[in-house]
Design an enzyme around this catalytic site. Structure first.
Site, PDB file in Angstrom:
ATOM      1  N   CYS A 123       6.049  17.380   3.123  1.00  0.00           N
ATOM      2  CA  CYS A 123       5.514  17.987   4.338  1.00  0.00           C
ATOM      3  C   CYS A 123       3.994  17.902   4.260  1.00  0.00           C
ATOM      4  CB  CYS A 123       5.960  19.438   4.434  1.00  0.00           C
ATOM      5  SG  CYS A 123       5.071  20.301   5.731  1.00  0.00           S
ATOM      6  N   ASN A 157       0.520   6.795  -1.718  1.00  0.00           N
ATOM      7  CA  ASN A 157       1.142   5.479  -1.592  1.00  0.00           C
ATOM      8  C   ASN A 157       1.854   5.377  -0.261  1.00  0.00           C
ATOM      9  OD1 ASN A 157       1.795   2.942  -3.097  1.00  0.00           O
ATOM     10  ND2 ASN A 157       3.874   3.549  -2.514  1.00  0.00           N
ATOM     11  N   GLU A 158       1.505   4.371   0.502  1.00  0.00           N
ATOM     12  CA  GLU A 158       2.222   4.064   1.745  1.00  0.00           C
ATOM     13  C   GLU A 158       2.593   5.318   2.531  1.00  0.00           C
ATOM     14  OE1 GLU A 158       5.429   1.384   0.693  1.00  0.00           O
ATOM     15  OE2 GLU A 158       4.047  -0.296   0.694  1.00  0.00           O
ATOM     16  N   CYS A 163       7.540  15.262   9.508  1.00  0.00           N
ATOM     17  CA  CYS A 163       8.250  16.484   9.135  1.00  0.00           C
ATOM     18  C   CYS A 163       8.273  17.405  10.353  1.00  0.00           C
ATOM     19  CB  CYS A 163       7.513  17.130   7.961  1.00  0.00           C
ATOM     20  SG  CYS A 163       8.158  18.745   7.505  1.00  0.00           S
ATOM     21  N   CYS A 165       9.217  20.847  10.136  1.00  0.00           N
ATOM     22  CA  CYS A 165       9.421  22.226   9.665  1.00  0.00           C
ATOM     23  C   CYS A 165       8.567  23.197  10.489  1.00  0.00           C
ATOM     24  CB  CYS A 165       9.069  22.331   8.184  1.00  0.00           C
ATOM     25  SG  CYS A 165       7.295  22.262   7.883  1.00  0.00           S
ATOM     26  N   GLU A 322      -0.232  -5.126  -2.795  1.00  0.00           N
ATOM     27  CA  GLU A 322       1.076  -5.362  -3.404  1.00  0.00           C
ATOM     28  C   GLU A 322       1.661  -6.614  -2.790  1.00  0.00           C
ATOM     29  OE1 GLU A 322       4.020  -2.285  -3.044  1.00  0.00           O
ATOM     30  OE2 GLU A 322       2.584  -0.693  -3.469  1.00  0.00           O
ATOM     31  N   PHE A 372      15.370  -4.621 -10.551  1.00  0.00           N
ATOM     32  CA  PHE A 372      15.481  -6.075 -10.328  1.00  0.00           C
ATOM     33  C   PHE A 372      14.410  -6.594  -9.379  1.00  0.00           C
ATOM     34  CE2 PHE A 372      19.980  -4.842 -11.306  1.00  0.00           C
ATOM     35  CZ  PHE A 372      19.928  -5.298 -12.623  1.00  0.00           C
TER      36      PHE A 372
HETATM   37  C1  GAL Z   1       6.263  -0.861  -1.747  1.00  0.00           C
HETATM   38  C2  GAL Z   1       5.945   0.363  -2.574  1.00  0.00           C
HETATM   39  C3  GAL Z   1       6.068   0.064  -4.059  1.00  0.00           C
HETATM   40  C4  GAL Z   1       7.359  -0.648  -4.345  1.00  0.00           C
HETATM   41  C5  GAL Z   1       7.423  -1.895  -3.499  1.00  0.00           C
HETATM   42  C6  GAL Z   1       8.654  -2.719  -3.727  1.00  0.00           C
HETATM   43  O1  GAL Z   1       6.532  -0.544  -0.431  1.00  0.00           O
HETATM   44  O2  GAL Z   1       4.636   0.814  -2.322  1.00  0.00           O
HETATM   45  O3  GAL Z   1       5.995   1.269  -4.779  1.00  0.00           O
HETATM   46  O4  GAL Z   1       8.437   0.183  -4.050  1.00  0.00           O
HETATM   47  O5  GAL Z   1       7.395  -1.531  -2.147  1.00  0.00           O
HETATM   48  O6  GAL Z   1       8.638  -3.864  -2.934  1.00  0.00           O
END
Ligand code: GAL
Length: 691
Positions: A123, A157-158, A163, A165, A322, A372
């Site tokens: 939240c 993160n992302e 929410c 509530c 990422e 994986f």
């Molecule tokens: C992103 C996330 C990461 C990991 C990745 C896997 O969205 O920030 O922590 O989960 O996906 O592809």
């Protein structure tokens, strides 16, 4: 950025290569941690995002802190020559926190309170969560803020989700009171209250949208999404307080996303707004290469679109924070990248303005849901497998290209993209329930420029239009009078604008513009749009434009010409032989209106003419067939050009002037073979490439 000046987004003058590193999963395996250091050298990586989900390793019990392992990691990475992007750990909560303070748990739109588990599900209004996250951030900033390895903050993160509530209901009402200056009548007007007797006579009657309650008041749905964006930014800013206070020179970011099925920008938050609060745009890119529904080139175009959007948000390089070096684990089918694809897809990111190639994840976890998921280091712990070698190859190439860090390239073309527009349009009951496809339509307009190698910025409605020659505005259904007047000014001062069907229908409250198409649009385009026809998927119409006929599907605007020139007409149905494509000179500028959803070849021909008229040129003349993309980065002394083959066959490309092949250290000119998925990175000194 119109000049060739560099805009360094990190203090290191180099391209970043590395990724999410989770030593907290291996604390009882010092041998693994030692291997990591050796493998990092072999992989040519230099930067690691650490601590993203490490809260329970940092604070295993409330108020009990165990930073020693992170101290060691900071030291060893630093001694190894690496830098660290330190995360704040708010992306996932330890169980003790939810157990003791259940208010941190989210309540969904059905008003069901969630249990502890998974991640990204807090939240954002909870005072306890705000206090706890800010406190641990303060401790991290105090401890590592002056460490020479600290490069950047990776806040949470992302961020995503919502929410409902009680705390969020209160926050929503406060937000509404502020937005509507405490004037409930203004809110009722904006939400068109009398419809179905939904007028409120007390703020206390308002509740967030829900399928078991109110979900059909479009103005409210739009405001709720705006609130979610603002509340998420507000939570993020609360996280930032100690970071800004203790580490004012360390840049902050939070990683943005894309919706992966169709590779469009993430729709849960208005990143256009969020961008103003980060120092660097970073994003997590997971295109499903080699999928069974689109060609590699089609997908590459969508990647290019998102890159150009995220770069344009701050008009500076972004970071790919990422990506996967091979497969992911959460697509329906998790296919490995084919040989050459890792290099090609990485170079595409760099070509569009990324100053990094970072991975999720450095090392595959041993258990749980991502065991994986592709990683630099597989369970075999070996530098000898294909994926590791692909990564090391990219690392070496990035080292050799480090001089381009901080550069972008100017664009004369802007395509406008708007999150609010997509929300409102998708909410609209009307037109075709499944055929609105705003983002996909914007991408289709982008495609032509991508295929012709014309640099494009993808901009927000509040960004400056004046530096562009051409602004393309597909389907801008939600158009405020304010944006409209800026647009009018742009055209009046000599700009060219292209717009389409379904533009200018509602205002910023999702209320229909009254009195026909807005007057300023009529002035700019010299037409009035009197009706919009929606076709069944099996229907089609045709448009004659120039000498050719093009197929039209799904949407057609019926247009009344006032002063415009008719450039094309519909050929079928009750509006056969009425204007479909028009152009108009307005003051010093020009406008074009595309009345319907036309096939790709139309865009190619239509924009081809505008490209000629406005003398828009690629950064380097490289002749090629479809499937090859040419993108560039420009410094004060040279242009670095990426020639990328996204087709499934060998292509012949022609360099009209000599260029230097950076990866093979040879000169190239004339005909050059480019194998399937191959990329050439070439440089041209500025004096040889000034147009
Ligand atoms: C992103 C996330 C990461 C990991 C990745 C896997 O969205 O920030 O922590 O989960 O996906 O592809």
């Amino acid at each position: 950025m119109k000049s060739r000046e560099k805009k360094q987004v990190t203090r290191v003058n180099t391209l970043l290569h590395g990724g999410d590193y989770n030593p907290d999963q291996w604390l009882n395996r010092p041998d693994i941690l030692a291997d990591d250091l050796k493998l990092m050298k072999l992989a040519h990586t230099n930067t690691y995002s650490i601590g993203i989900f490490a809260w329970s390793a940092l604070e295993p019990e409330e108020g009990v802190y165990t930073f020693d392992w992170l101290d060691t990691i900071f030291e060893t990475i630093h001694q190894n020559g690496g830098t660290i992007i330190l995360a704040t750990p708010s992306g996932a909560r330890p169980a003790w926190l939810s157990q003791k303070y259940p208010e941190v748990l989210r309540t969904n739109e059905l008003r069901l309170k969630h249990l502890q588990g998974a991640r990204h599900n807090h939240c954002f209004s909870s005072p306890v969560y705000r206090e706890k996250t800010q406190h641990i951030n303060r401790l991290l900033a105090e401890r590592y803020g002056n460490h020479p390895a600290l490069l950047m903050w990776h806040v949470s993160n992302e961020y995503s989700g919502e929410c409902h509530c009680d705390l969020c209901q209160v926050a929503f009402k406060e937000w509404l009171k502020e937005t509507y200056n405490n004037d409930l009548a203004a809110l009722n007007e904006a939400w068109w209250g009398p419809f179905w007797s939904h007028t409120f006579n007390s703020w206390s009657q308002i509740q967030s949208p829900s399928p078991i309650g109110e979900d059909a008041v479009h103005g409210m749905n739009l405001d709720w999404r705006r609130f979610i964006t603002d509340q998420t930014i507000n939570f993020y800013q609360n996280e930032l307080v100690p970071l800004r206070e203790l580490t004012p020179t360390i840049p902050v970011t939070t990683n943005f996303m894309a919706d992966t099925d169709d590779l469009i920008p993430y729709q849960g938050l208005d990143y256009g707004k969020f961008a103003k609060h980060v120092d660097v745009i970073t994003w997590d890119g997971y295109p499903a290469w080699h999928n069974d529904r689109e060609s590699t080139a089609d997908l590459a175009m969508k990647v290019g679109f998102i890159d150009d959007l995220y770069r344009s948000l701050k008009q500076q390089p972004f970071l790919l924070l990422e990506s996967t070096p091979s497969a992911v684990s959460w697509h329906e089918v998790n296919k490995a990248k084919r040989p050459q694809m890792h290099l090609l897809s990485s170079m595409q990111m760099i070509a569009h303005g990324s100053d990094s190639i970072m991975y999720f994840q450095w090392r595959k976890s041993r258990g749980s849901s991502e065991k994986f998921h592709g990683a630099v280091v597989d369970h075999d712990n070996s530098p000898e497998n294909r994926v590791f070698k692909d990564v090391a190859e990219v690392g070496k190439i990035l080292e050799s290209l480090s001089a381009i860090a901080g550069t972008t390239r100017p664009a004369d073309v802007a395509i406008l993209y708007d999150w609010e527009n997509n929300w409102a349009l998708n909410d609209a009951q009307g037109y075709g329930a499944k055929t609105k496809n705003y983002t996909q339509t914007v991408q289709e307009h982008y495609r032509t420029f991508w295929e012709k190698d014309i640099p494009v910025d993808v901009i927000m409605k509040d960004q400056d239009f004046s530096s562009y020659k051409l602004v393309v505005i597909p389907m801008l259904y939600l158009l405020s009078l304010e944006t409209l007047s800026r647009l009018k000014e742009f055209v009046a001062h000599g700009g060219t604008v292209v717009s389409t069907y379904l533009t200018g229908i509602v205002d910023e409250h999702d209320l229909a513009h009254l009195g026909g198409w807005p007057k300023d649009l009529q002035d700019i385009f010299g037409i009035n749009v009197v009706e919009t026809d929606t076709l069944y998927p099996s229907d089609y119409n045709k448009v004659r434009y120039g000498e050719k006929e093009y197929e039209l599907k799904e949407y057609a605007s019926i247009v009344e010409v006032k002063q415009a020139e008719i450039k094309g007409e519909y050929l079928e149905d009750f509006y056969a032989h009425t204007p479909a494509i028009t152009s108009h000179s307005f003051e010093k500028g020009k406008s074009y209106f595309i009345g319907g959803r036309l096939e790709r070849s139309f865009h190619s021909d239509f924009y081809g003419e505008i490209i000629k008229e406005l003398r828009l040129t690629p950064v380097l003349s490289v002749r090629h067939e479809k499937g090859v993309s040419v993108q560039a980065r420009q410094s004060e002394t040279e242009d670095t050009i990426f020639v990328m083959n996204f087709s499934e066959e060998t292509q012949v490309v022609y360099f009209d002037q000599p260029v230097w092949d950076r990866l093979n250290e040879v000169e190239l000119v004339g005909e050059v073979m480019l194998e399937k998925y191959a990329v050439k990175v070439v440089t041209v000194p500025l004096e040889d490439n000034s147009q």
